[in-house]
Design a protein around this motif. Structure first.
Motif: not given
Length: 125
Positions: A84-96, A101-107
């Motif tokens: 197969g092929t290994l590659s680097v992917k960009e991930t977007a910022a998101r809210t988790g 605690t169910s606290e919303k955090i910025q990832i």
């Protein structure tokens, strides 16, 4: 006092040796049960198939892995024919959500390594 020191030093190695002796068989069983192939097992397989010594096989595998990691770190993709092929992917910022605690955090945005299986391998599984 010398007798006390001797007893302490005699007891310490015995305590360290006993857990290590018990841990080794458990680690071997865990690797065999999980279906995971460890680097040492890869080295043995390569040595058996190629006729190289285990030391030469270990050096070859380590060199290959270092080359793959350095290519990924520089942002390149690595094609492994038949695998197969290994590659680097960009991930977007998101809210988790923080577990518990169910606290919303910025990832923050980041990068991850992605693997795409070769069609030949996928068809043979």
């Amino acid at each position: 006092m010398l007798l006390t020191m001797t007893k302490k030093s005699a007891k310490a190695p015995a305590k360290k040796a006993a857990p290590a002796a018990k841990a080794a068989p458990a680690a071997k069983r865990g690797a065999a049960d999980s279906g995971k192939v460890a680097k040492t097992q890869l080295v043995e397989m390569v040595a058996d198939q190629t006729g190289l010594t285990k030391k030469q096989s270990e050096e070859a595998i380590s060199s290959m892995l270092e080359s793959v990691v350095s290519a990924l770190q520089s942002g390149k993709s690595v094609g492994l024919p038949g695998l197969g092929t290994l590659s680097v992917k960009e991930t977007a910022a998101r809210t988790g959500v923080r577990p518990g605690t169910s606290e919303k955090i910025q990832i923050p945005a980041g990068k991850k390594v992605a693997f795409k299986v070769a069609s030949t391998l996928k068809g043979n599984l």
